[in-house]
Design a protein around this motif. Structure first.
Motif, short mmCIF file in Angstrom:
data_model
loop_
_atom_site.label_atom_id
_atom_site.label_comp_id
_atom_site.label_asym_id
_atom_site.label_seq_id
_atom_site.Cartn_x
_atom_site.Cartn_y
_atom_site.Cartn_z
N GLY A 9 18.12 29.81 -1.75
CA GLY A 9 17.40 30.99 -2.21
C GLY A 9 18.16 31.71 -3.32
O GLY A 9 17.58 32.14 -4.32
N THR A 10 19.48 31.82 -3.13
CA THR A 10 20.31 32.46 -4.15
C THR A 10 20.35 31.63 -5.43
O THR A 10 20.31 32.16 -6.54
CB THR A 10 21.74 32.67 -3.62
OG1 THR A 10 21.68 33.34 -2.36
CG2 THR A 10 22.57 33.49 -4.59
N LEU A 11 20.43 30.29 -5.28
CA LEU A 11 20.44 29.41 -6.45
C LEU A 11 19.14 29.53 -7.23
O LEU A 11 19.14 29.53 -8.47
CB LEU A 11 20.66 27.96 -6.01
CG LEU A 11 20.65 26.90 -7.12
CD1 LEU A 11 21.76 27.15 -8.12
CD2 LEU A 11 20.78 25.49 -6.53
N LYS A 12 18.03 29.65 -6.52
CA LYS A 12 16.74 29.78 -7.20
C LYS A 12 16.70 31.04 -8.07
O LYS A 12 16.26 31.00 -9.23
CB LYS A 12 15.61 29.83 -6.15
CG LYS A 12 14.21 29.94 -6.76
CD LYS A 12 13.14 29.94 -5.69
CE LYS A 12 11.75 30.05 -6.30
NZ LYS A 12 10.69 30.05 -5.26
N VAL A 13 17.17 32.15 -7.51
CA VAL A 13 17.21 33.40 -8.28
C VAL A 13 18.14 33.26 -9.48
O VAL A 13 17.84 33.72 -10.58
CB VAL A 13 17.67 34.57 -7.38
CG1 VAL A 13 17.89 35.83 -8.19
CG2 VAL A 13 16.65 34.83 -6.28
N CYS A 14 19.28 32.58 -9.26
CA CYS A 14 20.25 32.41 -10.34
C CYS A 14 19.66 31.57 -11.48
O CYS A 14 19.88 31.86 -12.66
CB CYS A 14 21.51 31.75 -9.79
SG CYS A 14 22.90 31.80 -10.92
N ILE A 15 18.89 30.53 -11.15
CA ILE A 15 18.26 29.70 -12.17
C ILE A 15 17.22 30.50 -12.95
O ILE A 15 17.11 30.39 -14.18
CB ILE A 15 17.63 28.45 -11.54
CG1 ILE A 15 18.73 27.52 -11.00
CG2 ILE A 15 16.76 27.69 -12.54
CD1 ILE A 15 18.21 26.32 -10.24
N LEU A 16 16.47 31.36 -12.25
CA LEU A 16 15.52 32.22 -12.93
C LEU A 16 16.23 33.16 -13.90
O LEU A 16 15.76 33.40 -15.02
CB LEU A 16 14.71 33.03 -11.90
CG LEU A 16 13.72 32.24 -11.04
CD1 LEU A 16 13.12 33.14 -9.96
CD2 LEU A 16 12.61 31.65 -11.90
#
Length: 443
Positions: A9-16
């Motif tokens: 979940g944190t990685l997804k936000v970071c990619i965004l």
């Protein structure tokens, strides 16, 4: 379907956040270190250590053992990347090599292929725990591979040769090339310190001073492509003054320089300890640092009472006062801060002396006296941050979901802290705000 693992979940936000930085991702992208650190966490999660071995196993060892040839029997792009990593002389350990390979894979858009290759190599995959590893969990693996697919479609233009600090940190120094005309002497006084060659002083009237491209405190990383990383004391000076100059007499000289100043103008954090050592030899160096030791007494000095910065376990942390927290209801937007902070203050709780460590993906607050961790939050868990609207502006707070790891609607709480200086209060707010995308959460 949303990723169930908190890291995903944190990685997804970071990619965004990376995508919002622009079409091209470079080393100056603010969210790049966080993204790389999250990938590293995922590749280390569930990686089991051998029972009878003195070597600590890391994800680099997994990539290193992957088959070196593709189905046609020729060297693949993956094996070439592994070999390039293995022969790089600037990397000293498995952590640095793993990080170098991750940066290389992102630049060449092959990280997803690396993971697929690993998944089809049972003798390596079995190093990961089937109960805790994302790579061996079907529910987590699918969203992870989808995120890697997104990364493979992004344009990463990274300075691969800027890798001398990967053994220590994902945060890299500013790296620039300095080219000078042929001359008998460049006029630099060099200092070999902990495997690196520092510029200690520029001689008046020398070519280096005239060019104004070097500063005391900078590191000479390469000379005409020859790495000076971890060279012996005499070898660096001898190469610079003797062999290199004599072989290239009449030709331009090219130096790769690592700057002691970061991109925001502050000191590059992983260099702070070495820069202080450097200044004991040349006290006239203006590096903007508070001296860590007294050359005469040889003992640690305390920072000024007005400063909240201090060095702890090799990291720069903030010494603050923790004022407490209070539940503020079901809305955590920035508008509630001016009412939420007084709620905390009205509780009149005794303040605590704490250390606040702002890491690349999360923040940690520990009690100064007992070293007990009071709280830890990843930046995507924080919904807003700001200062209290009082004349001194030394109180700041952030809102965070009470139970972000569960699906229960428990509301938000406001966490308040006090600094000694308004400027540092503003700096903390900006650093926390840079760690997350400004969104307003409802639960």
């Amino acid at each position: 379907m949303a990723p169930k693992d908190a890291l995903l979940g944190t990685l997804k936000v970071c990619i965004l956040n990376l995508q919002s930085d622009g079409n091209v991702v470079t080393d100056s992208s603010a969210h790049l270190p966080s993204c790389c650190e999250l990938l590293e966490f995922i590749l280390r999660k569930g990686l089991q250590q051998p029972v009878l071995s003195l070597v600590h196993r890391d994800y680099w060892h997994c990539f290193e053992l992957l088959p070196q040839q593709d189905t046609c029997g020729s060297h693949s792009a993956l094996s070439l990347a592994v070999e390039q990593t293995r022969v790089c002389k600037k990397l000293l350990g498995s952590q640095g090599r793993g990080r170098y390979l991750l940066r290389l894979a992102l630049s060449r858009k092959v990280l997803q292929r690396f993971i697929t290759h690993l998944l089809h190599t049972p003798r390596v995959l079995e190093w990961y725990s089937s109960s805790s590893s994302i790579l061996r969990n079907e529910e987590s693996l699918e969203p992870f591979m989808s995120l890697l697919l997104v990364l493979s479609q992004m344009d990463f233009q990274l300075e691969i040769e800027n890798c001398s600090f990967l053994d220590e940190s994902w945060l890299l120094p500013v790296c620039e090339m300095y080219e000078t005309v042929p001359c008998r002497e460049l006029g630099m006084v060099l200092r070999y310190l902990r495997g690196r060659v520092f510029v200690l002083e520029l001689l008046p009237g020398s070519q280096a001073q005239v060019d104004r491209s070097l500063s005391p405190g900078d590191i000479i990383d390469e000379i005409n492509g020859i790495s000076l990383r971890n060279s012996k004391n005499g070898q660096a000076s001898w190469s610079l003054a003797g062999v290199v100059l004599s072989r290239l007499k009449g030709l331009p000289l090219s130096l790769r320089v690592l700057r002691w100043r970061a991109r925001d103008g502050s000191s590059y954090r992983p260099l702070l300890k070495l820069l202080r050592e450097l200044r004991t030899e040349n006290p006239s160096l203006d590096l903007g640092l508070v001296p860590a030791t007294s050359p005469r007494a040889g003992r640690t000095q305390q920072p000024p009472a007005s400063s909240t910065l201090c060095l702890r376990d090799g990291r720069i942390v903030y010494a603050l006062q923790y004022l407490g927290k209070a539940n503020i209801g079901m809305y955590g937007g920035k508008e509630v801060l001016q009412q939420a902070i007084p709620q905390v203050l009205q509780r009149s709780l005794p303040s605590k002396e704490v250390f606040l460590d702002l890491k690349e993906t999360h923040l940690i607050c520990t009690e100064k006296s007992s070293n007990t961790e009071l709280f830890q939050h990843h930046y995507p868990e924080i919904s807003c941050v700001g200062r209290f609207g009082k004349p001194d502006y030394t109180i700041f707070a952030f809102c965070v979901a009470d139970s972000p790891e569960t699906h229960l609607a428990s509301g938000f709480c406001c966490v308040a802290l006090r600094t000694n200086l308004p400027a540092e209060c503003e700096e903390l707010v900006c650093r926390i705000a840079a760690g997350f995308k400004h969104t307003e959460w409802f639960v």
